[in-house]
Design an enzyme around this catalytic site. Structure first.
Site, PDB file in Angstrom:
ATOM      1  N   TYR A   1       0.813  -1.209   0.000  1.00 47.24           N
ATOM      2  CA  TYR A   1       0.000   0.000   0.000  1.00 47.24           C
ATOM      3  C   TYR A   1       0.852   1.267   0.000  1.00 47.24           C
ATOM      4  CZ  TYR A   1      -4.045  -2.898   1.040  1.00 47.24           C
ATOM      5  OH  TYR A   1      -5.032  -3.837   0.978  1.00 47.24           O
TER       6      TYR A   1
ATOM      7  N   LYS B   1       3.839 -14.431   5.895  1.00 44.14           N
ATOM      8  CA  LYS B   1       4.065 -15.516   4.936  1.00 44.14           C
ATOM      9  C   LYS B   1       5.581 -15.625   4.769  1.00 44.14           C
ATOM     10  CE  LYS B   1       2.592 -18.507   1.813  1.00 44.14           C
ATOM     11  NZ  LYS B   1       1.905 -19.763   2.170  1.00 44.14           N
TER      12      LYS B   1
ATOM     13  N   ASP C   1      -2.055 -18.132   5.130  1.00 41.55           N
ATOM     14  CA  ASP C   1      -3.015 -19.075   4.533  1.00 41.55           C
ATOM     15  C   ASP C   1      -3.607 -19.992   5.609  1.00 41.55           C
ATOM     16  OD1 ASP C   1      -0.380 -19.900   4.720  1.00 41.55           O
ATOM     17  OD2 ASP C   1      -0.345 -21.008   2.833  1.00 41.55           O
TER      18      ASP C   1
ATOM     19  N   ASP D   1      -5.718  -6.172   5.815  1.00 41.09           N
ATOM     20  CA  ASP D   1      -6.888  -5.669   5.094  1.00 41.09           C
ATOM     21  C   ASP D   1      -7.824  -6.837   4.764  1.00 41.09           C
ATOM     22  OD1 ASP D   1      -8.618  -4.108   3.686  1.00 41.09           O
ATOM     23  OD2 ASP D   1      -7.279  -3.670   2.023  1.00 41.09           O
TER      24      ASP D   1
END
Ligand code: NAD
Length: 350
Positions: free
Chosen positions: A124, A187, A221, A245
């Site tokens: 972002y 991740k 995940d 988000d």
């Protein structure tokens, strides 16, 4: 003395939600002197910018704002006003509590977790290069064959400073609010530099809270699956911007949808309170959408002001109206309008 607070009605359904929310907050008895400041699509047509300098100045001066949602048209040059406000005022922490209220249709009935999302870095940051630009081509050269020709590129920056302050915020929030555990989500098995840094910094911060707050890690995940299967295991969840988000919408879904999901954007000395949902433009002016998310954002604002008793009364009034199911909006199974639901909450506060 009244609190001076900037009220940004926003666009789409924002103005009708902001109007009702302001009335509900006033009904708690807390005195507020609202300073109206505009942002979004409507003011863009009048002033040529979706975020007038005067609006940013008003929030920076009052140090606190309640904001309706603002549209970000897809695929135009119009940068997200929401992202710009967070960046300009360095509102680095996005707090999104997700709690089940009786009466809200949801598959779960025992969720009480808080998503803490980093608000200023990550994909972002707005550092993006279109395909065939000289910048994109330079990066393609540096990548030594890892990036295909004619790729568009978005940069994902994570700083030690940014990771540290968001994780510290999550731990401090846990301590101050009687929470037990912080779960850092990333991740890092794939993105060893950026997401790896998030974990490395989080582990260092966690050491300072050893014995007070439990610390654990989950890959994003796996976290999504875990939240769907056993959301009751989670307490405070700290995430970088993009995962935060997406996960906040997932968590909103767990507790009954966007209509009931509040949020706060917090910096060191400035705060903007807003719902998780967007401007829902198709319902603009129809007196249809649920004001709960923005009203509960107002509850977070009252807590932030130290008006905790009024905040608790407000939350109780909202939860009673939802549980009774008589004056609730379409998404909660009723046929009341935005205004009527707001009035029912005001009636409970009398
Ligand atoms: P949205 O959240 O505006 O709406 C998606 C759907 O969710 C709606 O069509 C409606 O069915 C439901 N919904 C949302 N809010 C609701 C409410 N209060 N009560 C009942 N139902 C509600 O998402 P979108 O359509 O993807 O986004 C619309 C615009 O809002 C986009 O331009 C987006 O960029 C912007 N947006 C702004 C913010 C913000 O201001 N912070 C946040 C998210 C999206």
């Amino acid at each position: 003395m009244a609190y001076k607070i900037t009220l940004v009605p926003g666009d789409g359904t924002g103005p009708e939600l902001a109007e009702v929310t302001a009335k509900v907050i006033e009904a708690t008895g807390v005195k507020i002197d609202w300073e109206i400041a505009h942002a979004g699509v409507d003011i863009m047509e009048k002033e040529g910018t979706p975020l007038p300098e005067s609006t940013l100045k008003s929030i920076a001066k009052n140090k606190i704002a309640l904001k309706g949602p603002i549209t970000t048209p897809i695929g135009t040059g119009f940068r997200s006003v929401n992202v710009a406000i967070r960046k300009e005022l360095d509102l680095y922490s996005c707090l999104r509590p997700c709690k089940t209220y009786a009466g809200v249709k949801s598959k779960y009935n025992n969720i009480d977790l808080v998503v803490v999302r980093e608000n200023t870095e990550d994909l972002y940051a707005g550092v993006e290069f279109p395909e065939n630009s000289s910048e994109a081509n330079q990066i393609i050269d540096i990548s030594k064959g890892k990036i295909r020709k004619e790729s568009a590129i978005s940069i994902k920056p994570f700083s030690v400073f940014g990771c540290k302050r968001i994780v510290e915020f999550a731990f401090d929030y846990a301590v101050k609010n009687g929470r037990k555990k912080v779960t850092a989500v990333s991740k890092a098995n794939i993105m060893k530099c950026t997401d790896g840094l998030f974990y490395r910094v989080a582990r260092e911060v966690a050491k300072e809270y050893e014995g007070k707050i439990e610390y654990e890690e989950r890959l994003i995940d796996n976290m999504c699956m875990q939240l769907v299967q056993k959301p009751e295991l989670y307490d405070v969840i700290a995430l970088p911007n993009l995962y935060g988000d997406i996960l906040s919408d997932l968590c909103a879904g767990l507790v009954g949808g966007l209509g009931v999901a509040p949020g706060a954007n917090l910096g060191n000395d400035c705060a903007v309170f807003e719902a998780v949902h967007g401007s829902a433009p198709k319902y603009k002016g129809l007196n249809k959408v649920n004001p709960t998310a923005l009203i509960l954002s107002g509850k977070l604002m009252l807590d932030y002001l130290g008006e905790t008793e009024a905040a608790s009364r407000l939350e109780k009034a909202v939860s009673e109206v939802i549980e009774e199911k008589k004056q609730v909006t379409y998404d909660l199974g009723g046929n009341a309008g935005t205004k009527e639901m707001g009035q029912a909450i005001i009636d409970k506060l009398k």
